[in-house]
Design an enzyme around this catalytic site. Structure first.
Site, short mmCIF file in Angstrom:
data_model
loop_
_atom_site.label_atom_id
_atom_site.label_comp_id
_atom_site.label_asym_id
_atom_site.label_seq_id
_atom_site.Cartn_x
_atom_site.Cartn_y
_atom_site.Cartn_z
NE ARG A 90 -4.29 0.20 2.45
CZ ARG A 90 -5.25 -0.73 2.57
NH1 ARG A 90 -4.96 -1.99 2.62
NH2 ARG A 90 -6.49 -0.37 2.63
NE ARG A 129 -16.84 -2.80 4.33
CZ ARG A 129 -15.58 -2.53 4.01
NH1 ARG A 129 -14.98 -3.23 3.06
NH2 ARG A 129 -14.92 -1.58 4.62
NE ARG A 161 -13.32 -2.50 7.60
CZ ARG A 161 -12.56 -2.59 6.52
NH1 ARG A 161 -12.64 -3.67 5.74
NH2 ARG A 161 -11.74 -1.63 6.19
P1 AP5 Z 1 -8.57 -2.96 4.53
O1 AP5 Z 1 -9.40 -3.86 5.35
O2 AP5 Z 1 -7.71 -3.54 3.48
O3 AP5 Z 1 -9.51 -1.83 3.94
P2 AP5 Z 1 -9.55 -1.07 2.54
O4 AP5 Z 1 -8.42 -1.12 1.62
O5 AP5 Z 1 -9.97 0.30 2.94
O6 AP5 Z 1 -10.58 -1.81 1.72
P3 AP5 Z 1 -11.98 -2.30 2.13
O7 AP5 Z 1 -11.89 -3.61 2.79
O8 AP5 Z 1 -12.70 -1.19 2.86
O9 AP5 Z 1 -12.68 -2.38 0.70
P4 AP5 Z 1 -12.68 -3.54 -0.38
O10 AP5 Z 1 -12.04 -3.01 -1.62
O11 AP5 Z 1 -12.16 -4.82 0.17
O12 AP5 Z 1 -14.24 -3.61 -0.66
P5 AP5 Z 1 -15.31 -4.78 -0.34
O13 AP5 Z 1 -15.04 -5.96 -1.19
O14 AP5 Z 1 -15.43 -4.97 1.13
O15 AP5 Z 1 -7.63 -2.11 5.50
C1 AP5 Z 1 -8.13 -1.53 6.69
C2 AP5 Z 1 -7.07 -0.70 7.38
O16 AP5 Z 1 -5.95 -1.53 7.77
C3 AP5 Z 1 -6.42 0.41 6.55
O17 AP5 Z 1 -7.21 1.57 6.54
C4 AP5 Z 1 -5.08 0.58 7.27
O18 AP5 Z 1 -5.21 1.32 8.46
C5 AP5 Z 1 -4.72 -0.84 7.64
N1 AP5 Z 1 -3.90 -1.49 6.59
C6 AP5 Z 1 -4.30 -2.48 5.76
N2 AP5 Z 1 -3.31 -2.83 4.90
C7 AP5 Z 1 -2.26 -2.02 5.21
C8 AP5 Z 1 -0.95 -1.88 4.67
N3 AP5 Z 1 -0.51 -2.64 3.66
N4 AP5 Z 1 -0.12 -0.96 5.23
C9 AP5 Z 1 -0.55 -0.19 6.26
N5 AP5 Z 1 -1.77 -0.27 6.80
C10 AP5 Z 1 -2.63 -1.18 6.29
O19 AP5 Z 1 -16.63 -4.08 -0.90
C11 AP5 Z 1 -17.21 -2.95 -0.25
C12 AP5 Z 1 -18.74 -3.05 -0.25
O20 AP5 Z 1 -19.22 -2.93 -1.59
C13 AP5 Z 1 -19.29 -4.40 0.27
O21 AP5 Z 1 -20.45 -4.12 1.00
C14 AP5 Z 1 -19.61 -5.20 -1.01
O22 AP5 Z 1 -20.70 -6.08 -0.81
C15 AP5 Z 1 -19.95 -4.10 -2.00
N6 AP5 Z 1 -19.50 -4.39 -3.36
C16 AP5 Z 1 -18.29 -4.92 -3.75
N7 AP5 Z 1 -18.19 -4.98 -5.10
C17 AP5 Z 1 -19.37 -4.45 -5.58
C18 AP5 Z 1 -19.86 -4.19 -6.91
N8 AP5 Z 1 -19.12 -4.53 -8.00
N9 AP5 Z 1 -21.08 -3.65 -7.04
C19 AP5 Z 1 -21.83 -3.31 -5.93
N10 AP5 Z 1 -21.41 -3.51 -4.65
C20 AP5 Z 1 -20.19 -4.06 -4.49
MG MG Z 2 -11.44 -5.46 2.08
#
Ligand code: AP5
Ligand code: MG
Length: 222
Positions: A90, A129, A161
């Site tokens: 990241r 979500r 979350r």
């Molecule tokens: P992390 O848990 O990785 O959060 P993120 O990157 O913010 O991503 P999300 O999990 O929020 O989103 P996603 O893309 O997975 O979407 P999802 O599939 O759930 O990280 C959390 C925290 O940890 C960070 O903020 C940081 O503090 C720390 N961290 C993590 N990695 C790090 C690193 N490498 N270095 C430093 N710190 C780190 O989908 C979202 C929603 O949309 C769901 O409800 C789903 O049902 C819906 N959805 C999905 N696709 C579609 C679609 N095509 N159409 C309609 N709805 C959809």
């Molecule tokens: Mg995720």
């Protein structure tokens, strides 16, 4: 068989976790999700979990050295025959560390899969979500569970979350644009970037990624 060493890139809420659960099944890859691992550390109250908490709850990033050590250990434990990383790297230092460590093991990345979506889409997705403690994902409008508030797969209660509150989402987006978006160019310059339109529906995005990976795998064998 040629191994698939994959990373998922993209803004919060683009659908990385949603696609990851489908792709790990399709290709029999271990899923290594940084966010899920860190949340588990928080739940268990480990040293790492305590250090990660304030950064995660504020929408910032956990320090590079902590995350790099955690992920390399996981790759060595589970990723010998390929892996799917979600949420790592990241930052540029994380990307360099991954490349270096893979090279030491005589391995390399197959592709960086970018699932992209604009900020408006992301905000709408994250506000609806829901997920269970095992990480199964739903959306109140786009992908609702059969029974409200209950996971279809394991019957566990669904929760929101903590970092999906609107103010924290804004900060996560700003963090993404500042620290993570430069990785698009980083992987593009190395001919590893593959782009997917995350605004399409879940099945379309999935089909598109699967087709791309099938082609990549064929090319590797030739
Ligand atoms: P992390 O848990 O990785 O959060 P993120 O990157 O913010 O991503 P999300 O999990 O929020 O989103 P996603 O893309 O997975 O979407 P999802 O599939 O759930 O990280 C959390 C925290 O940890 C960070 O903020 C940081 O503090 C720390 N961290 C993590 N990695 C790090 C690193 N490498 N270095 C430093 N710190 C780190 O989908 C979202 C929603 O949309 C769901 O409800 C789903 O049902 C819906 N959805 C999905 N696709 C579609 C679609 N095509 N159409 C309609 N709805 C959809
Ligand atoms: Mg995720």
């Amino acid at each position: 068989m040629s191994e698939l060493n994959l990373i998922l890139l993209g803004p919060p809420g683009a659908g990385k976790g949603t696609q990851a659960s489908r792709l790990t099944e399709d290709f029999g890859l271990p899923y290594i999700g940084t966010g899920d691992l860190l949340r588990e550390h928080k739940r268990q109250g480990t040293d790492l979990g305590r250090q990660a908490k304030e950064h995660m709850d504020n929408g910032g990033l956990v320090p590079d050295d902590l995350v790099i050590a955690m992920i390399l250990e996981k790759i060595d434990e589970e990723g010998d025959d390929g892996f799917l990383l979600d949420g790592f790297p990241r930052t540029l230092p994380q990307a360099d560390a991954l490349a270096e460590e893979l090279e030491k093991r005589d391995r390399r990345l197959t592709a960086a899969l970018l699932i992209d979506a604009p900020d408006e889409t992301v905000v709408q997705r994250l506000s609806g979500r829901r997920q269970c403690s095992a990480g199964h994902l739903y959306h109140v409008d786009f992908d609702p569970p059969k029974h409200e508030g209950v996971c279809d797969q394991d019957g566990k209660p669904l929760m929101q979350r903590k970092d999906d509150e609107p103010e924290t989402v804004k900060k996560r987006l700003a963090t993404y644009h500042q620290a993570t978006e430069p990785l698009k160019d980083y992987y593009d310059e190395r001919s590893l970037l593959r782009r997917f339109d995350g605004t399409r529906d879940v099945t379309e995005v999935h089909d598109h990624i699967r087709a791309t990976l099938a082609t990549l795998r064929l090319e590797e064998r030739l």
